[in-house]
Design a protein around this motif. Structure first.
Motif, PDB file in Angstrom:
ATOM      1  N   PRO A   1       0.805  -1.229   0.000  1.00 31.12           N
ATOM      2  CA  PRO A   1       0.000   0.000   0.000  1.00 31.12           C
ATOM      3  C   PRO A   1       0.835   1.276   0.000  1.00 31.12           C
ATOM      4  O   PRO A   1       0.413   2.295  -0.566  1.00 31.12           O
ATOM      5  CB  PRO A   1      -0.829  -0.127   1.287  1.00 31.12           C
ATOM      6  N   ALA A   2       2.028   1.245   0.626  1.00 34.20           N
ATOM      7  CA  ALA A   2       2.902   2.426   0.583  1.00 34.20           C
ATOM      8  C   ALA A   2       3.371   2.675  -0.847  1.00 34.20           C
ATOM      9  O   ALA A   2       3.389   3.821  -1.333  1.00 34.20           O
ATOM     10  CB  ALA A   2       4.098   2.215   1.519  1.00 34.20           C
ATOM     11  N   LEU A   3       3.755   1.606  -1.537  1.00 38.33           N
ATOM     12  CA  LEU A   3       4.179   1.748  -2.934  1.00 38.33           C
ATOM     13  C   LEU A   3       3.024   2.230  -3.809  1.00 38.33           C
ATOM     14  O   LEU A   3       3.218   3.037  -4.726  1.00 38.33           O
ATOM     15  CB  LEU A   3       4.705   0.408  -3.450  1.00 38.33           C
ATOM     16  N   GLU A   4       1.820   1.743  -3.515  1.00 39.16           N
ATOM     17  CA  GLU A   4       0.656   2.161  -4.302  1.00 39.16           C
ATOM     18  C   GLU A   4       0.357   3.644  -4.108  1.00 39.16           C
ATOM     19  O   GLU A   4      -0.038   4.345  -5.055  1.00 39.16           O
ATOM     20  CB  GLU A   4      -0.561   1.316  -3.920  1.00 39.16           C
ATOM     21  N   ALA A   5       0.540   4.122  -2.877  1.00 37.35           N
ATOM     22  CA  ALA A   5       0.313   5.548  -2.627  1.00 37.35           C
ATOM     23  C   ALA A   5       1.279   6.398  -3.455  1.00 37.35           C
ATOM     24  O   ALA A   5       0.879   7.407  -4.065  1.00 37.35           O
ATOM     25  CB  ALA A   5       0.479   5.843  -1.138  1.00 37.35           C
ATOM     26  N   ARG A   6       2.537   5.974  -3.485  1.00 35.44           N
ATOM     27  CA  ARG A   6       3.525   6.749  -4.278  1.00 35.44           C
ATOM     28  C   ARG A   6       3.257   6.603  -5.773  1.00 35.44           C
ATOM     29  O   ARG A   6       3.438   7.553  -6.542  1.00 35.44           O
ATOM     30  CB  ARG A   6       4.938   6.258  -3.940  1.00 35.44           C
ATOM     31  N   LEU A   7       2.803   5.424  -6.184  1.00 33.31           N
ATOM     32  CA  LEU A   7       2.500   5.191  -7.590  1.00 33.31           C
ATOM     33  C   LEU A   7       1.421   6.163  -8.077  1.00 33.31           C
ATOM     34  O   LEU A   7       1.516   6.732  -9.162  1.00 33.31           O
ATOM     35  CB  LEU A   7       2.054   3.729  -7.771  1.00 33.31           C
ATOM     36  N   ARG A   8       0.374   6.342  -7.258  1.00 34.64           N
ATOM     37  CA  ARG A   8      -0.709   7.243  -7.661  1.00 34.64           C
ATOM     38  C   ARG A   8      -0.223   8.687  -7.792  1.00 34.64           C
ATOM     39  O   ARG A   8      -0.694   9.438  -8.643  1.00 34.64           O
ATOM     40  CB  ARG A   8      -1.864   7.143  -6.653  1.00 34.64           C
ATOM     41  N   LEU A   9       0.729   9.058  -6.939  1.00 33.02           N
ATOM     42  CA  LEU A   9       1.276  10.411  -7.035  1.00 33.02           C
ATOM     43  C   LEU A   9       2.112  10.582  -8.306  1.00 33.02           C
ATOM     44  O   LEU A   9       2.064  11.623  -8.967  1.00 33.02           O
ATOM     45  CB  LEU A   9       2.117  10.713  -5.783  1.00 33.02           C
ATOM     46  N   HIS A  10       2.898   9.557  -8.655  1.00 31.06           N
ATOM     47  CA  HIS A  10       3.638   9.596  -9.920  1.00 31.06           C
ATOM     48  C   HIS A  10       2.660   9.690 -11.090  1.00 31.06           C
ATOM     49  O   HIS A  10       2.891  10.432 -12.056  1.00 31.06           O
ATOM     50  CB  HIS A  10       4.494   8.325 -10.077  1.00 31.06           C
TER      51      HIS A  10
END
Length: 382
Positions: free
Chosen positions: A338-347
């Motif tokens: 979920p942490a990676l997904e949060a950053r992915l959405r920002l990218h």
């Protein structure tokens, strides 16, 4: 002698009952009933451990007396020796297939260990003897409730409660049936009645407060909470959190905030506290305070995902602040999807396609088949 002991017990003179029974045992040591009444008198006097010896002696003298085995089951239940109680009840029904009370006790024991099929069988056996007995109706209602048949449970338990209006077990089950039907006012009334009869069921206070809150009855919830907090040992974090929730619903976010901030530091793992705090900060416009408080807790507890999600809340989506928080989250929990997904959405929001694809590949490597990663990789290929 039996009549004299019984009379003493009816007058609540347990000391006299024990004295009479001891004299009977002394005069007739081979009489099973003498030992039986001594055990009963001792148990009534609040000495269940002392009652075991005379009852065992009675069973040695009369091993085929079903009533003695039933009494032994009751004594073992008082001592919380449930396995032994089960065995005594089975022996009772073996000796006397018409032992109605034994079937009831076996059914309640089965419900206590969540063995609903056994409870249903025992209730059926009891119903063959006394089909209209309120205890039978109550047991059948409890079985229906466990089997998610709320309509039948409500019908049976309502009738049982009509015949046994002061039985807390029946009223508790009735309240649960009302709750299953979303009849919150009736459920609250039933649980309040249980508390009136048995104030020691302290866990119900919080449930009554929650039911009042769900109905939007802030005043009743507050009154019940104040009553609960006066009970020794009930000033618990759960009730304190309920107090903050009441204050928030009463449009008093500052009062709620003052109650919740110490709770966050004392128990950062409580997600509901964090949710309520976010609501308070948002209503009061205290984003800087939210950032500072959450950063302070995260410094000591960086492995709690709900704190990171909460820390993202004061930041605008796609803002430099949100990016910085997401990067910190990944640094603290580098393999937490979920942490990676949060950053992915920002990218993704910034249009950084290469970074999106790289993070998607990293997500799929950690968790093959994860939709958030797979869809991005497919999109990149297309």
């Amino acid at each position: 002698m039996q009549d004299q002991i019984l009379q003493a017990l009816r007058q609540n003179d347990t000391a006299q009952a024990v004295q009479l029974a001891q004299a009977w045992v002394h005069d007739e040591p081979g009489q099973a009933q003498a030992h039986r009444w001594l055990a009963l008198a001792l148990q009534q006097q609040g000495q269940p451990e002392a009652a075991q010896a005379p009852l065992q002696q009675a069973l040695l003298l009369a091993p085929d007396d079903a009533q003695l085995h039933l009494q032994q089951a009751g004594l073992l239940l008082a001592l919380h020796q449930f396995e032994g109680a089960d065995e005594a009840l089975l022996r009772t029904t073996d000796l006397n297939p018409n032992a109605f009370e034994a079937y009831l006790m076996q059914a309640h024991l089965a419900i206590g260990r969540n063995d609903i099929d056994t409870a249903a069988r025992q209730a059926t056996l009891a119903a063959k003897l006394q089909p209209e007995h309120p205890e039978v109706l109550a047991l059948q209602g409890m079985v229906a409730l466990y089997r998610d048949d709320a309509d039948r449970a409500l019908q049976l338990l309502s009738e049982a409660a009509r015949q046994m209006p002061n039985d807390p077990r029946v009223l508790y089950a009735l309240g649960s049936a009302y709750q299953a039907k979303d009849m919150l006012a009736f459920a609250e009334q039933a649980f309040r009645r249980v508390l009136d009869i048995n104030p020691k069921m302290t866990s119900l206070h919080g449930l009554v407060v929650q039911l009042a809150l769900r109905q939007g009855n802030i005043e009743a919830a507050h009154q019940q909470l104040q009553q609960a907090l006066q009970v020794p040992g009930l000033d618990t974090p759960a009730l304190q959190r309920l107090g903050a929730e009441i204050a928030l619903q009463a449009d008093q976010p500052m009062q709620a905030l003052e109650q919740l901030r110490p709770m966050l530091k004392a128990n950062p793992g409580d997600r509901r506290v964090v949710e309520l705090l976010l609501a308070c900060w948002q209503r009061l416009g205290r984003e800087e305070e939210a950032r500072a408080d959450l950063d302070e807790v995260l410094a000591e507890h960086p492995q709690l995902p709900h704190l990171w999600l909460a820390r993202l809340a004061p930041e605008g989506f796609g803002s430099p602040g949100a990016i910085a928080v997401a990067d910190r989250w990944i640094e603290a929990m580098p393999e937490f999807v979920p942490a990676l997904e949060a950053r992915l959405r920002l990218h993704e929001a910034a249009g950084e396609a290469d970074a999106v694809e790289a993070l998607a590949a990293r997500i799929v490597a950690l968790e093959p088949g994860r939709i958030s990663g797979e869809t991005r990789l497919v999109g990149a290929l297309l």
